[in-house]
Design an enzyme around this catalytic site. Structure first.
Site, short mmCIF file in Angstrom:
data_model
loop_
_atom_site.label_atom_id
_atom_site.label_comp_id
_atom_site.label_asym_id
_atom_site.label_seq_id
_atom_site.Cartn_x
_atom_site.Cartn_y
_atom_site.Cartn_z
N GLY A 122 0.83 -1.19 0.00
CA GLY A 122 0.00 0.00 0.00
C GLY A 122 0.87 1.25 0.00
N GLY A 192 20.42 -8.02 23.67
CA GLY A 192 19.08 -7.54 24.02
C GLY A 192 18.12 -8.72 24.00
N VAL A 193 16.87 -8.39 23.73
CA VAL A 193 15.82 -9.40 23.83
C VAL A 193 16.01 -10.52 22.80
N GLU A 213 28.21 -7.79 23.32
CA GLU A 213 27.34 -6.65 23.65
C GLU A 213 28.18 -5.38 23.77
N SER A 279 21.56 -8.70 16.24
CA SER A 279 20.31 -8.30 16.93
C SER A 279 20.61 -7.05 17.73
N GLY A 281 18.77 -4.13 17.57
CA GLY A 281 17.63 -3.23 17.55
C GLY A 281 16.96 -3.23 16.18
N ASP A 322 5.25 -0.41 15.84
CA ASP A 322 6.71 -0.24 15.74
C ASP A 322 7.11 0.95 14.88
N ALA A 330 4.44 -6.21 20.55
CA ALA A 330 3.19 -6.52 19.86
C ALA A 330 1.98 -6.01 20.64
N HIS A 454 -2.74 -22.29 46.58
CA HIS A 454 -1.56 -23.03 47.03
C HIS A 454 -1.60 -24.45 46.48
P1 FAD Z 1 4.69 -5.54 12.18
O1 FAD Z 1 4.34 -6.73 12.99
O2 FAD Z 1 6.08 -5.38 11.72
O3 FAD Z 1 3.71 -5.57 10.93
C1 FAD Z 1 3.82 -4.66 9.88
C2 FAD Z 1 3.19 -5.28 8.64
O4 FAD Z 1 3.06 -4.27 7.65
C3 FAD Z 1 4.05 -6.39 8.00
O5 FAD Z 1 3.23 -7.48 7.66
C4 FAD Z 1 4.60 -5.73 6.74
O6 FAD Z 1 4.84 -6.64 5.68
C5 FAD Z 1 3.46 -4.80 6.39
N1 FAD Z 1 3.85 -3.65 5.55
C6 FAD Z 1 4.88 -2.81 5.72
N2 FAD Z 1 4.85 -1.83 4.76
C7 FAD Z 1 3.76 -2.10 3.99
C8 FAD Z 1 3.18 -1.47 2.87
N3 FAD Z 1 3.68 -0.33 2.35
N4 FAD Z 1 2.08 -2.03 2.33
C9 FAD Z 1 1.52 -3.17 2.84
N5 FAD Z 1 2.03 -3.79 3.91
C10 FAD Z 1 3.13 -3.26 4.48
N6 FAD Z 1 6.93 -8.44 20.82
C11 FAD Z 1 6.25 -8.89 21.89
O7 FAD Z 1 5.41 -8.16 22.41
N7 FAD Z 1 6.47 -10.14 22.40
C12 FAD Z 1 7.38 -10.98 21.86
O8 FAD Z 1 7.55 -12.10 22.34
C13 FAD Z 1 8.12 -10.54 20.74
N8 FAD Z 1 9.03 -11.33 20.17
C14 FAD Z 1 9.71 -10.89 19.08
C15 FAD Z 1 10.68 -11.72 18.53
C16 FAD Z 1 11.41 -11.31 17.44
C17 FAD Z 1 12.45 -12.23 16.86
C18 FAD Z 1 11.14 -10.04 16.86
C19 FAD Z 1 11.87 -9.58 15.65
C20 FAD Z 1 10.19 -9.20 17.40
C21 FAD Z 1 9.47 -9.62 18.52
N9 FAD Z 1 8.52 -8.80 19.13
C22 FAD Z 1 7.85 -9.24 20.24
C23 FAD Z 1 8.21 -7.46 18.60
C24 FAD Z 1 6.91 -7.51 17.75
O9 FAD Z 1 7.08 -8.46 16.73
C25 FAD Z 1 6.62 -6.14 17.18
O10 FAD Z 1 6.60 -5.18 18.21
C26 FAD Z 1 5.26 -6.14 16.48
O11 FAD Z 1 5.24 -7.09 15.45
C27 FAD Z 1 4.93 -4.76 15.93
O12 FAD Z 1 3.69 -4.81 15.32
P2 FAD Z 1 3.33 -3.82 14.12
O13 FAD Z 1 1.92 -4.15 13.73
O14 FAD Z 1 3.65 -2.44 14.49
O15 FAD Z 1 4.32 -4.19 12.93
P1 NAI Z 2 17.32 -4.65 21.76
O1 NAI Z 2 17.17 -3.19 21.71
O2 NAI Z 2 16.52 -5.44 22.72
O3 NAI Z 2 18.84 -5.02 22.04
C1 NAI Z 2 19.86 -4.60 21.21
C2 NAI Z 2 21.17 -4.75 21.94
O4 NAI Z 2 22.23 -4.57 21.02
C3 NAI Z 2 21.36 -3.71 23.05
O5 NAI Z 2 21.77 -4.35 24.23
C4 NAI Z 2 22.42 -2.78 22.48
O6 NAI Z 2 23.23 -2.21 23.48
C5 NAI Z 2 23.21 -3.73 21.61
N1 NAI Z 2 23.93 -3.09 20.51
C6 NAI Z 2 23.49 -2.10 19.70
N2 NAI Z 2 24.45 -1.79 18.79
C7 NAI Z 2 25.50 -2.61 19.04
C8 NAI Z 2 26.77 -2.77 18.43
N3 NAI Z 2 27.14 -2.04 17.38
N4 NAI Z 2 27.62 -3.69 18.94
C9 NAI Z 2 27.25 -4.46 20.02
N5 NAI Z 2 26.05 -4.33 20.63
C10 NAI Z 2 25.19 -3.43 20.14
O7 NAI Z 2 17.07 -5.13 20.25
P2 NAI Z 2 16.81 -6.56 19.63
O8 NAI Z 2 17.26 -7.65 20.52
O9 NAI Z 2 17.34 -6.48 18.24
O10 NAI Z 2 15.24 -6.63 19.58
C11 NAI Z 2 14.51 -5.59 18.94
C12 NAI Z 2 13.21 -5.35 19.61
O11 NAI Z 2 12.29 -6.38 19.28
C13 NAI Z 2 13.27 -5.37 21.13
O12 NAI Z 2 13.72 -4.16 21.66
C14 NAI Z 2 11.84 -5.60 21.46
O13 NAI Z 2 11.16 -4.39 21.37
C15 NAI Z 2 11.40 -6.54 20.35
N6 NAI Z 2 11.44 -7.92 20.84
C16 NAI Z 2 10.63 -8.25 21.89
C17 NAI Z 2 10.65 -9.54 22.40
C18 NAI Z 2 9.81 -9.84 23.57
O14 NAI Z 2 8.96 -9.03 23.91
N7 NAI Z 2 10.00 -10.98 24.23
C19 NAI Z 2 11.49 -10.58 21.83
C20 NAI Z 2 12.33 -10.11 20.76
C21 NAI Z 2 12.26 -8.83 20.29
#
Ligand code: FAD
Ligand code: NAI
Length: 475
Positions: A122, A192-193, A213, A279, A281, A322, A330, A454
């Site tokens: 879109g 990070g996460v 890190e 990973s 950010g 995001d 999410a 409990h």
């Molecule tokens: P997204 O989920 O990124 O969705 C955006 C959608 O928009 C995508 O489908 C994309 O293809 C689509 N899109 C983009 N541009 C366009 C366009 N121009 N036209 C049409 N479609 C488009 N968060 C948690 O809360 N708990 C977790 O356990 C967790 N684990 C994670 C693990 C990993 C490995 C990663 C990478 C992230 C994790 N997160 C987790 C973070 C979570 O995935 C995001 O915060 C969440 O998906 C954000 O939702 P969103 O709807 O903003 O974007």
């Molecule tokens: P993050 O922000 O959690 O961690 C990134 C880490 O990389 C930080 O500790 C930072 O100091 C380090 N870093 C940054 N630049 C660096 C460099 N040049 N060299 C070495 N270290 C460096 O980001 P991450 O793990 O990529 O995840 C992105 C986001 O996705 C999270 O912040 C979170 O919002 C979401 N997420 C959430 C999950 C959950 O809710 N369980 C699971 C996975 C992702």
């Protein structure tokens, strides 16, 4: 011929698809555009969360935890298992099935709620009479006109300069979730996460894992006492986490990936691994949206600028998840999606940013809501703290999982709960009680006076609340 809608949502992740459903529930004529493709080229709504984030990572964490239990902990229960093996292809196929169930679930929900779904990209074309003209580029091109637009295009993994993702050797979260075999040596940049969750998956399956890190402190956003306890557990498991490093050149050949770095003492080092996950950010995704056509304002990070209510600089254009400021979670995206739908319907949508829980799904799990002890100290707020270790909890002993604690922070004068921090078994589920308590502005005494089943892990929550008043019963 353009198709007219009250609302068009761009992006079908947790922010977008939930906004679309809620807007449709409120009587609006809604479309959602999402471009994610499954391996057959078909639609795969659910965004990062469903396809390469929350859901697949938790599926692999579960599979790898079973493997770890069978290898190292079944024996404690008197169960002997021989020749425990991991079939990585089957584990990944199971994860793909879980993902597909979620994709299909969202398509079903769209039908149920009469949301029109368009599979494609879109983009903005121009401001039109009473709204905006949008283009969908996909299997069939479409022109839509929307009175209001919600942008929910999510985020992408941030690459390290000079080391672009090839998803073969240098992996983002995408490649990290579909490795074909257990790498002998796995490197991660960023503890990070994602670094901790993905590092845990592959370590449990047998990889020798090194995490580099940049910051000198481990999990800087987490309460210090909790982060320390978690680090102790990860060290014991054999996750090699090196803090305070400076990553230099990254090169790769057929043999693997080589990372030059300087350690915390300033010594030059090289890490040789078979696969490297980066990973560090994520960056907001506005690629291909054609924001310039309508003048949608972005900040210096590329995020869409919004106010507290997710309004952009353009009338009738909202943005959630995001792609805007705030934690990339999410459930935060979903809450914003619901609130925006309600605001579009003239209601008073509401998101409480102070009670958004965080969970890291490692073992032990780490979960928290509200302020950390460091934050309270920095702000000068007088507080009382109470902790209770799982070691003293009957259910944790029965589970054989006594690592960690529950920690309460409450206002020194009013006893209002200001933060709850948990490291330990099922922290992801336990934190919900604390979120509810904080939403209702409960005091630690409120939790301490509530009857908890409990034996349950939740008794540790009650005991930590009692600890604020220095009157634990079981410790
Ligand atoms: P997204 O989920 O990124 O969705 C955006 C959608 O928009 C995508 O489908 C994309 O293809 C689509 N899109 C983009 N541009 C366009 C366009 N121009 N036209 C049409 N479609 C488009 N968060 C948690 O809360 N708990 C977790 O356990 C967790 N684990 C994670 C693990 C990993 C490995 C990663 C990478 C992230 C994790 N997160 C987790 C973070 C979570 O995935 C995001 O915060 C969440 O998906 C954000 O939702 P969103 O709807 O903003 O974007
Ligand atoms: P993050 O922000 O959690 O961690 C990134 C880490 O990389 C930080 O500790 C930072 O100091 C380090 N870093 C940054 N630049 C660096 C460099 N040049 N060299 C070495 N270290 C460096 O980001 P991450 O793990 O990529 O995840 C992105 C986001 O996705 C999270 O912040 C979170 O919002 C979401 N997420 C959430 C999950 C959950 O809710 N369980 C699971 C996975 C992702």
């Amino acid at each position: 011929m353009s198709k007219q809608f009250d609302v068009v949502v761009i992006g079908g992740g947790p922010g977008g698809y939930i906004a679309a459903i809620r807007a449709a529930q409120l009587g609006m004529n809604v479309a959602c555009i999402d471009e994610w493709k499954n391996d057959k080229g078909g639609p795969a709504p659910g965004g990062t969360c469903t396809n390469v984030g929350c859901i697949p990572s938790k599926a692999l964490l579960q599979s790898s935890e079973h493997f770890e239990q069978a290898n190292h902990h079944f024996a404690d229960h008197g169960i002997t298992v021989k020749d425990v093996k991991i079939d990585v292809a089957k584990m990944i196929a199971r994860k793909d099935t879980v993902v597909k169930q979620n994709n299909d679930g969202i398509l079903y929900l769209f039908k149920k709620n009469k949301v029109t779904f368009f599979h494609g990209r879109g983009s903005f074309v121009k401001a039109a009479e009473g709204g905006y003209e949008l283009q969908v580029s996909g299997a069939a091109d479409e022109t839509l006109v929307a009175k209001q637009v919600v942008v929910a295009t999510g985020s992408n993994a941030r690459a390290l300069a000079g080391a672009p993702f090839d998803e073969q050797n240098i992996l983002s979260n995408d490649g990290a979730l579909r490795l074909g075999a257990v790498p002998k040596r796995l490197g991660l940049i960023g503890s990070g996460v994602i670094g901790l969750e993905m590092g845990s998956v592959w370590r449990r399956l047998g990889s020798e894992v090194t995490v580099l890190e940049g910051l000198p402190t481990f999990l800087g956003a987490v309460d210090e006492q909790i982060a320390k306890e978690a680090k102790k557990a990860f060290d014991k498991q054999g996750l090699n986490i090196q803090l305070g490093v400076k990553v230099g050149d990254i090169t790769h050949s057929k043999k693997g990936v080589s990372v030059a770095y300087t350690n915390a003492k300033g010594e030059a080092q090289t890490l040789e691994v078979d696969k490297l996950i980066i990973s560090i950010g994520r960056v907001p995704n506005t690629h291909g949206l054609n924001v310039e056509a309508v003048g949608l304002q972005l900040d210096e990070r590329g995020a869409i600028v919004v106010d507290d209510d997710c309004r952009t600089n353009l009338p009738g254009v909202w943005a959630v998840g995001d792609v805007v400021r705030g934690p990339m979670l999410a459930h935060k995206a979903e809450e914003e999606g619901v609130a925006v739908a309600e605001r579009m319907a003239g209601q008073h949508g509401h998101v409480n940013f102070n009670t958004i829980p965080w969970v890291i799904y490692t073992s032990p799990e780490i979960a928290w809501v509200g302020q950390t002890e460091q934050q309270l100290k920095a702000s000068g707020r007088a507080y009382k703290a109470g902790t209770f270790p799982f070691l003293a909890n009957g259910r944790a002993r029965a589970l054989g999982d006594t690592t960690g604690m529950v920690k309460f922070l409450a206002d020194a004068a009013t006893d209002e709960i200001l933060g709850v921090h948990i490291v330990g078994p099922m922290a992801s589920e336990l934190i919900a009680e604390a979120v509810v308590a904080m939403e209702f502005k409960a005091s630690s005494e409120d939790i301490a006076r509530i009857c908890h089943a409990h034996p349950s892990l939740s008794e540790a929550t009650k005991e930590a609340a009692l600890a604020v008043d220095k009157r634990t019963l079981n410790f």
